[in-house]
Design an enzyme around this catalytic site. Structure first.
Site, mmCIF file in Angstrom:
data_model
loop_
_atom_site.group_PDB
_atom_site.id
_atom_site.type_symbol
_atom_site.label_atom_id
_atom_site.label_comp_id
_atom_site.label_asym_id
_atom_site.label_seq_id
_atom_site.Cartn_x
_atom_site.Cartn_y
_atom_site.Cartn_z
ATOM 1 N N GLU A 106 0.845 -1.203 0.000
ATOM 2 C CA GLU A 106 0.000 0.000 0.000
ATOM 3 C C GLU A 106 0.877 1.248 0.000
ATOM 4 O O GLU A 106 2.011 1.229 0.480
ATOM 5 C CB GLU A 106 -0.911 -0.058 1.238
ATOM 6 C CG GLU A 106 -1.842 1.106 1.456
ATOM 7 C CD GLU A 106 -2.868 1.353 0.357
ATOM 8 O OE1 GLU A 106 -2.456 1.559 -0.804
ATOM 9 O OE2 GLU A 106 -4.077 1.391 0.672
ATOM 10 N N ASP A 107 0.349 2.319 -0.552
ATOM 11 C CA ASP A 107 1.112 3.574 -0.577
ATOM 12 C C ASP A 107 1.082 4.268 0.777
ATOM 13 O O ASP A 107 2.097 4.692 1.299
ATOM 14 C CB ASP A 107 0.612 4.520 -1.690
ATOM 15 C CG ASP A 107 -0.906 4.755 -1.646
ATOM 16 O OD1 ASP A 107 -1.584 4.214 -0.748
ATOM 17 O OD2 ASP A 107 -1.414 5.483 -2.514
ATOM 18 N N ASP A 125 -3.722 5.630 6.387
ATOM 19 C CA ASP A 125 -4.220 6.917 6.889
ATOM 20 C C ASP A 125 -5.231 6.631 8.005
ATOM 21 O O ASP A 125 -4.840 6.347 9.145
ATOM 22 C CB ASP A 125 -4.820 7.663 5.686
ATOM 23 C CG ASP A 125 -5.269 9.070 5.993
ATOM 24 O OD1 ASP A 125 -4.743 9.676 6.926
ATOM 25 O OD2 ASP A 125 -6.154 9.580 5.289
ATOM 26 N N ARG A 146 1.338 12.075 -9.654
ATOM 27 C CA ARG A 146 1.858 10.734 -9.357
ATOM 28 C C ARG A 146 3.292 10.579 -9.836
ATOM 29 O O ARG A 146 4.045 9.750 -9.353
ATOM 30 C CB ARG A 146 1.010 9.661 -10.045
ATOM 31 C CG ARG A 146 -0.415 9.556 -9.538
ATOM 32 C CD ARG A 146 -1.058 8.289 -10.090
ATOM 33 N NE ARG A 146 -2.505 8.300 -9.962
ATOM 34 C CZ ARG A 146 -3.177 7.943 -8.866
ATOM 35 N NH1 ARG A 146 -2.522 7.554 -7.798
ATOM 36 N NH2 ARG A 146 -4.489 7.965 -8.833
ATOM 37 N N PHE A 197 -1.474 16.333 3.707
ATOM 38 C CA PHE A 197 -1.807 15.642 2.468
ATOM 39 C C PHE A 197 -0.595 15.643 1.546
ATOM 40 O O PHE A 197 -0.046 16.696 1.223
ATOM 41 C CB PHE A 197 -3.004 16.301 1.769
ATOM 42 C CG PHE A 197 -3.534 15.455 0.654
ATOM 43 C CD1 PHE A 197 -4.396 14.398 0.919
ATOM 44 C CD2 PHE A 197 -3.144 15.684 -0.660
ATOM 45 C CE1 PHE A 197 -4.865 13.590 -0.107
ATOM 46 C CE2 PHE A 197 -3.609 14.876 -1.694
ATOM 47 C CZ PHE A 197 -4.472 13.831 -1.409
#
Ligand code: 5GP
Length: 174
Positions: A98-99, A102, A164, A151
């Protein structure tokens, strides 16, 4: 005209070094196994592609797409599978890639969903973790960097499908 500005949080060099360390740890832990790495589309694509090339055990890859966010930066809390795996994972050793972790909603849903398919083992590697934002308890087995509640974009992470392709991970001040 755009009012978006960036502040570099993690440089490409720092990412490269940390990805190598994670890959070393993963290679050691899976040396008797042939893990199936499941990349969570789309954000984890860049991380997965760098990570697998540093792992020196035989492995397979597959992808899933889930959505918990619209084009908004706040979590809706709803997780939906948009693309499922191409194969059964029964008896396999699964590593979810996963990136960013959160609120934890996406990964806790995905983890339980995949666990119900009876793999032999299941672990999670996340490049980034924002522990302050957690809404459900979830801990990754491997984590690249803990970051503050800001963010971020770049290295696969987007804002409205943009950014990206940035090499650094940047804080976006929209
Ligand atoms: P969670 O379900 O843990 O709240 O959210 C995980 C997903 O939210 C990530 O896979 C990612 O798509 C998105 N997300 C959470 N924080 C950020 C962030 O700072 N930047 C970007 N681009 N996406 C984020």
């Amino acid at each position: 005209m755009t009012n978006e500005s960036f502040e570099v949080l993690i440089t490409a060099e720092q990412i490269e070094e940390r990805v190598k360390e994670l890959a070393k740890e993963i290679s050691e832990d899976y040396k008797e196994k042939k893990p199936l790495l499941i990349g969570v589309l789309k954000g984890a694509v860049v991380f997965l592609s760098d990570l697998i090339r540093e792992i020196d055990v035989s492995l397979e890859i597959d992808f899933m797409a889930v959505s918990s966010y619209g084009s908004d930066t706040a979590s809706s809390g709803i997780v939906r599978i948009q693309k499922d795996l191409d194969q059964s994972i029964k008896d396999k050793d699964i590593l979810i890639v996963e990136d960013i972790l959160d609120t934890g909603l996406t990964l806790s849903y995905l983890f339980e969903n995949l666990r119900s398919r009876q793999p032999n083992s299941i672990k999670v590697v996340t490049l980034l973790d924002k522990p302050e934002r957690r809404r459900v308890e979830f801990k990754a087995n491997y984590c690249g960097f803990e970051i503050p509640d800001r963010f971020v974009v770049g290295y696969g992470l987007d804002f409205d499908e943009k950014y990206r392709n940035l090499n650094d991970i940047c804080i976006l001040d929209a």
